[in-house]
Scaffold this motif. Structure first.
Motif, PDB file in Angstrom:
ATOM      1  N   PRO A   1      -8.128   7.813  -5.224  1.00  0.00           N
ATOM      2  CA  PRO A   1      -7.894   8.818  -4.191  1.00  0.00           C
ATOM      3  C   PRO A   1      -7.610   8.176  -2.832  1.00  0.00           C
ATOM      4  O   PRO A   1      -8.040   7.046  -2.556  1.00  0.00           O
ATOM      5  CB  PRO A   1      -9.203   9.612  -4.176  1.00  0.00           C
ATOM      6  N   THR A   2      -6.899   8.901  -1.990  1.00  0.00           N
ATOM      7  CA  THR A   2      -6.474   8.331  -0.710  1.00  0.00           C
ATOM      8  C   THR A   2      -7.651   7.966   0.189  1.00  0.00           C
ATOM      9  O   THR A   2      -7.506   7.124   1.081  1.00  0.00           O
ATOM     10  CB  THR A   2      -5.563   9.319   0.045  1.00  0.00           C
ATOM     11  N   ARG A   3      -8.820   8.580  -0.037  1.00  0.00           N
ATOM     12  CA  ARG A   3      -9.999   8.237   0.760  1.00  0.00           C
ATOM     13  C   ARG A   3     -10.614   6.965   0.193  1.00  0.00           C
ATOM     14  O   ARG A   3     -11.487   6.998  -0.665  1.00  0.00           O
ATOM     15  CB  ARG A   3     -11.006   9.394   0.708  1.00  0.00           C
ATOM     16  N   MET A   4     -10.137   5.828   0.678  1.00  0.00           N
ATOM     17  CA  MET A   4     -10.655   4.551   0.168  1.00  0.00           C
ATOM     18  C   MET A   4     -10.788   3.553   1.301  1.00  0.00           C
ATOM     19  O   MET A   4     -10.213   3.721   2.389  1.00  0.00           O
ATOM     20  CB  MET A   4      -9.740   3.992  -0.922  1.00  0.00           C
ATOM     21  N   ASP A   5     -11.518   2.502   1.037  1.00  0.00           N
ATOM     22  CA  ASP A   5     -11.698   1.409   2.000  1.00  0.00           C
ATOM     23  C   ASP A   5     -10.470   0.501   1.916  1.00  0.00           C
ATOM     24  O   ASP A   5     -10.439  -0.459   1.150  1.00  0.00           O
ATOM     25  CB  ASP A   5     -12.979   0.633   1.659  1.00  0.00           C
ATOM     26  N   TYR A   6      -9.448   0.805   2.710  1.00  0.00           N
ATOM     27  CA  TYR A   6      -8.204   0.052   2.622  1.00  0.00           C
ATOM     28  C   TYR A   6      -8.359  -1.424   2.997  1.00  0.00           C
ATOM     29  O   TYR A   6      -7.856  -2.299   2.278  1.00  0.00           O
ATOM     30  CB  TYR A   6      -7.125   0.715   3.488  1.00  0.00           C
ATOM     31  N   PRO A   7      -9.038  -1.767   4.103  1.00  0.00           N
ATOM     32  CA  PRO A   7      -9.156  -3.201   4.431  1.00  0.00           C
ATOM     33  C   PRO A   7      -9.845  -4.007   3.334  1.00  0.00           C
ATOM     34  O   PRO A   7      -9.375  -5.083   2.952  1.00  0.00           O
ATOM     35  CB  PRO A   7      -9.976  -3.197   5.733  1.00  0.00           C
ATOM     36  N   GLY A   8     -10.971  -3.498   2.816  1.00  0.00           N
ATOM     37  CA  GLY A   8     -11.687  -4.217   1.773  1.00  0.00           C
ATOM     38  C   GLY A   8     -10.908  -4.287   0.482  1.00  0.00           C
ATOM     39  O   GLY A   8     -10.899  -5.316  -0.210  1.00  0.00           O
TER      40      GLY A   8
ATOM     41  N   ALA B   1      -0.007  13.009  -5.765  1.00  0.00           N
ATOM     42  CA  ALA B   1       0.145  12.943  -4.310  1.00  0.00           C
ATOM     43  C   ALA B   1      -1.171  12.743  -3.581  1.00  0.00           C
ATOM     44  O   ALA B   1      -1.182  12.500  -2.378  1.00  0.00           O
ATOM     45  CB  ALA B   1       0.833  14.212  -3.797  1.00  0.00           C
ATOM     46  N   SER B   2      -2.296  12.853  -4.283  1.00  0.00           N
ATOM     47  CA  SER B   2      -3.600  12.583  -3.660  1.00  0.00           C
ATOM     48  C   SER B   2      -4.126  11.195  -4.016  1.00  0.00           C
ATOM     49  O   SER B   2      -5.308  10.910  -3.850  1.00  0.00           O
ATOM     50  CB  SER B   2      -4.619  13.641  -4.110  1.00  0.00           C
ATOM     51  N   THR B   3      -3.217  10.350  -4.494  1.00  0.00           N
ATOM     52  CA  THR B   3      -3.595   9.016  -4.968  1.00  0.00           C
ATOM     53  C   THR B   3      -2.937   7.934  -4.120  1.00  0.00           C
ATOM     54  O   THR B   3      -1.782   8.074  -3.712  1.00  0.00           O
ATOM     55  CB  THR B   3      -3.150   8.829  -6.436  1.00  0.00           C
ATOM     56  N   SER B   4      -3.669   6.878  -3.858  1.00  0.00           N
ATOM     57  CA  SER B   4      -3.101   5.706  -3.202  1.00  0.00           C
ATOM     58  C   SER B   4      -3.123   4.520  -4.155  1.00  0.00           C
ATOM     59  O   SER B   4      -3.958   4.447  -5.059  1.00  0.00           O
ATOM     60  CB  SER B   4      -3.883   5.350  -1.931  1.00  0.00           C
ATOM     61  N   VAL B   5      -2.204   3.589  -3.932  1.00  0.00           N
ATOM     62  CA  VAL B   5      -2.088   2.393  -4.764  1.00  0.00           C
ATOM     63  C   VAL B   5      -2.024   1.176  -3.853  1.00  0.00           C
ATOM     64  O   VAL B   5      -1.238   1.143  -2.897  1.00  0.00           O
ATOM     65  CB  VAL B   5      -0.821   2.450  -5.648  1.00  0.00           C
ATOM     66  N   VAL B   6      -2.862   0.186  -4.124  1.00  0.00           N
ATOM     67  CA  VAL B   6      -2.822  -1.098  -3.418  1.00  0.00           C
ATOM     68  C   VAL B   6      -2.509  -2.162  -4.463  1.00  0.00           C
ATOM     69  O   VAL B   6      -3.270  -2.334  -5.418  1.00  0.00           O
ATOM     70  CB  VAL B   6      -4.164  -1.396  -2.720  1.00  0.00           C
ATOM     71  N   SER B   7      -1.395  -2.869  -4.299  1.00  0.00           N
ATOM     72  CA  SER B   7      -0.967  -3.789  -5.353  1.00  0.00           C
ATOM     73  C   SER B   7      -0.303  -5.025  -4.767  1.00  0.00           C
ATOM     74  O   SER B   7       0.112  -5.047  -3.608  1.00  0.00           O
ATOM     75  CB  SER B   7       0.015  -3.090  -6.308  1.00  0.00           C
ATOM     76  N   THR B   8      -0.195  -6.037  -5.606  1.00  0.00           N
ATOM     77  CA  THR B   8       0.514  -7.264  -5.238  1.00  0.00           C
ATOM     78  C   THR B   8       0.927  -7.979  -6.514  1.00  0.00           C
ATOM     79  O   THR B   8       0.412  -7.693  -7.598  1.00  0.00           O
ATOM     80  CB  THR B   8      -0.375  -8.176  -4.369  1.00  0.00           C
ATOM     81  N   GLY B   9       1.865  -8.900  -6.378  1.00  0.00           N
ATOM     82  CA  GLY B   9       2.280  -9.697  -7.517  1.00  0.00           C
ATOM     83  C   GLY B   9       1.417 -10.938  -7.664  1.00  0.00           C
ATOM     84  O   GLY B   9       0.751 -11.378  -6.723  1.00  0.00           O
ATOM     85  N   TYR B  10       1.414 -11.487  -8.872  1.00  0.00           N
ATOM     86  CA  TYR B  10       0.730 -12.763  -9.075  1.00  0.00           C
ATOM     87  C   TYR B  10       1.625 -13.681  -9.889  1.00  0.00           C
ATOM     88  O   TYR B  10       2.486 -13.230 -10.647  1.00  0.00           O
ATOM     89  CB  TYR B  10      -0.640 -12.583  -9.730  1.00  0.00           C
TER      90      TYR B  10
ATOM     91  N   VAL C   1       0.861  -1.188   0.000  1.00  0.00           N
ATOM     92  CA  VAL C   1       0.000   0.000   0.000  1.00  0.00           C
ATOM     93  C   VAL C   1       0.896   1.236   0.000  1.00  0.00           C
ATOM     94  O   VAL C   1       1.699   1.426   0.910  1.00  0.00           O
ATOM     95  CB  VAL C   1      -0.931   0.032   1.229  1.00  0.00           C
ATOM     96  N   ARG C   2       0.763   2.045  -1.048  1.00  0.00           N
ATOM     97  CA  ARG C   2       1.500   3.310  -1.111  1.00  0.00           C
ATOM     98  C   ARG C   2       0.478   4.442  -1.075  1.00  0.00           C
ATOM     99  O   ARG C   2      -0.440   4.487  -1.897  1.00  0.00           O
ATOM    100  CB  ARG C   2       2.356   3.390  -2.372  1.00  0.00           C
ATOM    101  N   ILE C   3       0.660   5.341  -0.125  1.00  0.00           N
ATOM    102  CA  ILE C   3      -0.341   6.361   0.166  1.00  0.00           C
ATOM    103  C   ILE C   3       0.201   7.739  -0.191  1.00  0.00           C
ATOM    104  O   ILE C   3       1.270   8.149   0.269  1.00  0.00           O
ATOM    105  CB  ILE C   3      -0.737   6.328   1.654  1.00  0.00           C
ATOM    106  N   GLY C   4      -0.562   8.447  -1.028  1.00  0.00           N
ATOM    107  CA  GLY C   4      -0.269   9.838  -1.312  1.00  0.00           C
ATOM    108  C   GLY C   4       1.140  10.086  -1.809  1.00  0.00           C
ATOM    109  O   GLY C   4       1.598   9.504  -2.798  1.00  0.00           O
ATOM    110  N   ALA C   5       1.859  10.923  -1.094  1.00  0.00           N
ATOM    111  CA  ALA C   5       3.193  11.358  -1.504  1.00  0.00           C
ATOM    112  C   ALA C   5       4.230  10.240  -1.440  1.00  0.00           C
ATOM    113  O   ALA C   5       5.371  10.441  -1.874  1.00  0.00           O
ATOM    114  CB  ALA C   5       3.643  12.528  -0.637  1.00  0.00           C
TER     115      ALA C   5
END
Length: 344
Positions: free
Chosen positions: A318-325, A294-303, A282-286
């Motif tokens: 955007p950084t306002r997201m449901d991170y657990p889900g 800088a107002s964007t978040s990324v949730v990623s993984t390899g496959y 999980v990379r958040i903002g800046a």
């Protein structure tokens, strides 16, 4: 005890802000989360959290919203990745199991991921350089025309037509097929290309020289297919319409992200390197590589296989997201895609 309570307050602020999209006040926190303390105590905790940079007050009369630092604390210390329900797991399995080839797997995955998370989903095609040759089939379409089918460990299939200068008998075709299979089966891309270049033109049975004369054109098209690096920079994107939910932050978050969707190299860098072992990043903002995002978040993984990731998939938003889900969905889809490719 005070630290635990403040962390509980921070968790409640993040969850409420993501859910309501409105700044969160102390009275609402007490009413909705049963914190067991008075609104005055919560206000004091919020003041400390604000001083430490975890939350901020967008307007003097408004409640508080999380900062990037607050989201990071939430993800690192407060998030419990919620397990998917049995119904969600069945839906993922049935949707992806119907895929017929690699392109279909990728396209289905990106649609599914965007639907599950309500974010923009990005799936990188498996990187060709990490593949091995699973099989090569050579089929006679006519006495002087062959269809060469290359199947890689990633599930990628390449098909090429070969025109010959002379007729090829069934026996000569069988010799040619075995010649190629012995050279490339199970080899990495680099190893297979080296082996193919080392094949002598008349390596087949001398009694059937036509097999040797056909090997040159077949080797040429296989080298072309193996050297095709299109997949190294190919990605699929889905769910851009989900950005409409963030109209209140269009200029700061949505517009730069929409522009980034046009640049695949940018998206690949946003996704980052593919992690192994099911690790979700999980990379958040800046924390990301681009200041304008800088107002964007990324949730990623390899496959891919358990000990080697072939490529990366994830979501950006955007950084306002449901991170657990979101973390749960990204991890689950990656696991199913890995299984499908392994069984392909």
């Amino acid at each position: 005890m005070q630290e635990d309570r403040r962390l509980a307050v921070l968790r409640a602020i993040v969850e409420d802000y993501v859910h309501t999209e409105e700044p969160v006040g102390s009275k609402a926190l007490v009413e909705r989360h049963g914190l067991g303390v008075s609104p005055a105590t919560v206000r004091n905790d919020m003041a400390v959290l604000e001083d430490e940079g975890y939350i901020t007050q967008p307007h003097t009369s408004a409640g508080r919203v999380p900062t990037d630092k607050g989201y990071r604390m939430f993800v690192d210390r407060l998030t419990t990745v919620k397990p998917l329900s049995s119904a969600e797991k069945r839906a993922i399995s049935s949707f992806l199991d119907g895929a017929v080839d690699l392109d279909d797997v990728v396209q289905r995955s990106v649609r599914l991921l965007s639907q599950l998370t309500r974010q923009v989903a990005v799936v990188q095609y498996p990187t060709l350089s990490r593949s091995t040759v699973r099989h090569v089939e050579i089929v006679a379409l006519a006495p002087r025309r062959l269809l060469v089918v290359l199947i890689l460990s990633t599930g990628r299939v390449e098909q090429r037509l070969v025109e010959l200068g002379a007729d090829l008998t069934d026996d000569a075709l069988a010799d040619l097929r075995q010649l190629v299979l012995r050279a490339v089966t199970g080899q990495t891309i680099a190893e297979a290309m080296t082996a193919l270049r080392g094949l002598p033109p008349a390596a087949a049975d001398p009694a059937r020289p036509e097999a040797g004369s056909a090997s040159g054109p077949v080797v040429e098209v296989l080298l072309d297919a193996l050297g095709d690096d299109r997949s190294d920079h190919r990605i699929a994107v889905g769910g851009a319409a989900n950005l409409a939910r963030y109209g209140d932050s269009f200029d700061s978050a949505v517009r730069p992200l929409l522009e980034a969707l046009e640049e695949h190299v940018v998206l690949l860098k946003l996704l980052g390197e593919a992690g192994t072992g099911g690790l979700v990043t999980v990379r958040i903002g800046a924390e990301g590589p681009y200041e304008e995002l800088a107002s964007t978040s990324v949730v990623s993984t390899g496959y891919g296989p358990p000990d080697e990731s072939l490529a990366t998939l994830g979501i950006v938003g955007p950084t306002r997201m449901d991170y657990p889900g979101t973390m749960a969905a990204v991890r689950a889809v990656a696991r199913y895609v890995s299984r499908i490719l392994d069984e392909a």
